[in-house]
Design an enzyme around this catalytic site. Structure first.
Site, PDB file in Angstrom:
ATOM      1  N   VAL A  16       0.836  -1.207   0.000  1.00 15.02           N
ATOM      2  CA  VAL A  16       0.000   0.000   0.000  1.00 15.02           C
ATOM      3  C   VAL A  16       0.868   1.254   0.000  1.00 15.02           C
ATOM      4  CG1 VAL A  16      -1.779   1.280   1.229  1.00 15.02           C
ATOM      5  CG2 VAL A  16      -1.877  -1.223   1.159  1.00 15.02           C
ATOM      6  N   ARG A  48      14.305  -0.861   7.236  1.00 11.66           N
ATOM      7  CA  ARG A  48      15.710  -0.802   6.827  1.00 11.66           C
ATOM      8  C   ARG A  48      15.828   0.151   5.646  1.00 11.66           C
ATOM      9  NH1 ARG A  48      14.597  -6.110   7.003  1.00 11.66           N
ATOM     10  NH2 ARG A  48      14.695  -6.219   4.721  1.00 11.66           N
ATOM     11  N   LYS A 105      -6.919  -1.288  10.357  1.00  7.82           N
ATOM     12  CA  LYS A 105      -8.189  -1.665  10.997  1.00  7.82           C
ATOM     13  C   LYS A 105      -7.979  -2.244  12.388  1.00  7.82           C
ATOM     14  CE  LYS A 105      -7.030  -5.347   8.208  1.00  7.82           C
ATOM     15  NZ  LYS A 105      -6.257  -5.284   6.945  1.00  7.82           N
ATOM     16  N   GLU A 129     -10.775   5.692   5.770  1.00 13.04           N
ATOM     17  CA  GLU A 129     -11.582   5.001   4.758  1.00 13.04           C
ATOM     18  C   GLU A 129     -10.957   3.682   4.331  1.00 13.04           C
ATOM     19  OE1 GLU A 129     -14.504   3.967   2.977  1.00 13.04           O
ATOM     20  OE2 GLU A 129     -14.757   6.143   2.992  1.00 13.04           O
ATOM     21  N   GLU A 190      -1.971 -14.907   3.272  1.00  6.70           N
ATOM     22  CA  GLU A 190      -0.675 -14.661   3.896  1.00  6.70           C
ATOM     23  C   GLU A 190      -0.022 -15.991   4.286  1.00  6.70           C
ATOM     24  OE1 GLU A 190       0.671 -11.735   4.201  1.00  6.70           O
ATOM     25  OE2 GLU A 190      -1.020 -10.437   3.735  1.00  6.70           O
ATOM     26  N   LYS A 205     -13.011  -4.992  11.244  1.00 13.69           N
ATOM     27  CA  LYS A 205     -13.778  -4.142  10.345  1.00 13.69           C
ATOM     28  C   LYS A 205     -15.228  -4.000  10.802  1.00 13.69           C
ATOM     29  CE  LYS A 205     -10.743  -5.462   6.543  1.00 13.69           C
ATOM     30  NZ  LYS A 205     -10.573  -6.326   5.347  1.00 13.69           N
TER      31      LYS A 205
END
Length: 433
Positions: A16, A48, A105, A129, A190, A205
């Site tokens: 992001v 880093r 979140k 948002e 993940e 959320k």
């Protein structure tokens, strides 16, 4: 004459953060035109500073606290993830009067009150948002567009990983473990998928949505939570036979107790959803949120719920709003918590159950099972038996009843000699009977 630049600090350079920096840099002139003043990135905090990060090396720092405290920083964009370190940095920024945009979140679900108080005290903006449903605009409509309405329910699919897994299981017939592995290979899950598949992400959320929609502070700990790791291919196959599919839902709604007290419910769990419900058609990694308000009726928000670019879009929308407020001297909306409604325990919520169990194939089994439901005033809607002999499978779908009564019924079924095991218990949403 060029207006004085507005300084921006970016905390985090992951998927992001990288997209935020890229879009800001590539579209600098457009942002200046929209805001009235140029945005200038003062620094980017990373773990880093070595290696090629795709940005000017002089912007990188491994001291986020120093960056947040700089006098030439007006707005802080927090996209680090985690709770403890971001909490300290965000609080520090707000206490210094700097506006904050966060996509975190988990942080908001635990400390929204503390952060909102700090923002109000210093008259700083706090925008988030991007913390719910990625690029989908749902926070701002709830806070602003529907500020004159009464929201009664917010329900949706707010986790792309689980929706991808359930959609793939439904389409291919593969089991949960196999589909989770494939989601990992494709980058949808993940390395440690626990936060997604066990519902923690969706619960955070849900807490944010409930807080906004019902003007009440709700934390992640207030949200009832179940994940999808026990969903089987058989469950999805049976759902199809009932004209349903299975989705991990976040549900926040106003309820009235039998004693006439207004309460709110916030819950996350996998549920059967009728195929004619709008959420049933939301597949893959997409998200959707349905809002039900008294005057506006039903509204649906749908789109990319995660990913670097979609989430960056929401971050940058907040950044433009905060920067405009800095330039023109305005402020964003404050936290609304006047209602102070209590969160009802899950047992008080009216739900429907789907119960799948392995039973002995002999006379009287159905009557014995049905009696356990009747003892607790739980009405049965449909019963289906599949197979015969030792492998007989009984599927029961109930009418609406208190969740506590349904839970007690399932516990009693597990103690019956005629029930080999209760294989699956799911709720049914999107119906009113």
């Amino acid at each position: 004459m060029t207006s004085k630049p507005i300084g921006v600090a970016v905390l985090g350079l992951g998927n992001v953060g990288s997209e935020v920096v890229r879009i800001l840099t590539e579209n600098a002139e457009d942002f200046e035109a929209r805001i009235g003043a140029p945005l200038e990135i003062r620094g980017i905090a990373v773990r880093r500073v070595d290696g090629d990060r795709g940005v000017a090396p002089e912007l990188l720092t491994d001291d986020p606290a120093e960056l947040v405290g700089r006098d030439d920083v007006d707005i802080v964009v927090e996209v680090l993830g985690g709770i403890d370190i971001p909490r300290k940095l965000v609080l520090s920024a707000l206490e210094k009067g700097k506006s904050v945009i966060t996509a975190n979140k988990a942080l908001l679900a635990e400390y929204t009150g503390e952060l909102a108080d700090a923002a109000e005290k210093s008259r700083a903006d706090l925008y988030f948002e991007a913390a719910v449903a990625g690029a989908i605009p749902v926070v701002r409509p709830l806070m602003q567009s529907l500020a004159g309405d009464r929201v009664n329910k917010v329900a949706g699919i707010v986790n792309g990983t689980t929706n991808f897994i359930l959609s793939a299981m439904d389409e291919t017939g593969a089991d949960y473990a196999e589909t989770l592995a494939e989601a990992g290979r494709l980058g949808y899950a993940e390395a440690d998928p626990t936060a997604d598949v066990e519902g923690y992400d969706a619960a955070s959320k849900a807490a944010i949505l409930a807080s906004i929609a019902f003007h009440t502070r709700v934390t992640a700990g207030d949200v009832y939570r179940e994940g999808i790791s026990k969903i089987t291919a058989d469950d999805l196959e049976t759902a199809k036979s009932l004209d349903c599919t299975i989705k991990l839902l976040a549900i926040c709604e106003r309820i009235v107790t039998p004693k006439g007290k207004e309460r709110i419910s916030a819950r996350v769990y996998p549920a059967l959803v009728p195929l004619n419900h709008p959420l049933a058609a939301v597949n893959g990694a997409f998200n959707a949120v349905v809002v039900e308000a008294e005057a506006a009726g039903r509204l649906m928000f749908y789109g990319q719920g995660a990913g670097g670019a979609p989430t960056a879009s929401a971050v940058l929308g907040d950044l433009v709003m905060a920067a405009r407020n800095k330039f023109y001297g305005g402020r964003g909306p404050l936290e609304s918590k006047y209602a102070k409604l209590k969160v009802a325990p899950m047992g008080d919520i009216l739900t429907r159950y789907y119960v799948s169990m392995q039973v002995a194939d002999k006379p009287g089994v159905l009557a014995t099972v049905a009696a356990e439901f009747s003892k607790r005033d739980v009405s049965i809607s449909t019963v289906r038996q599949q197979g015969s002999g030792d492998g007989a499978r009984l599927v029961v779908v109930t009418h609406l009843a208190a969740d506590s009564a349904l839970s007690d019924t399932v516990a009693s079924l597990e103690q019956l000699d005629v029930v080999v095991n209760v294989a699956s218990v799911l709720r049914l949403e999107g119906t009113t009977v």
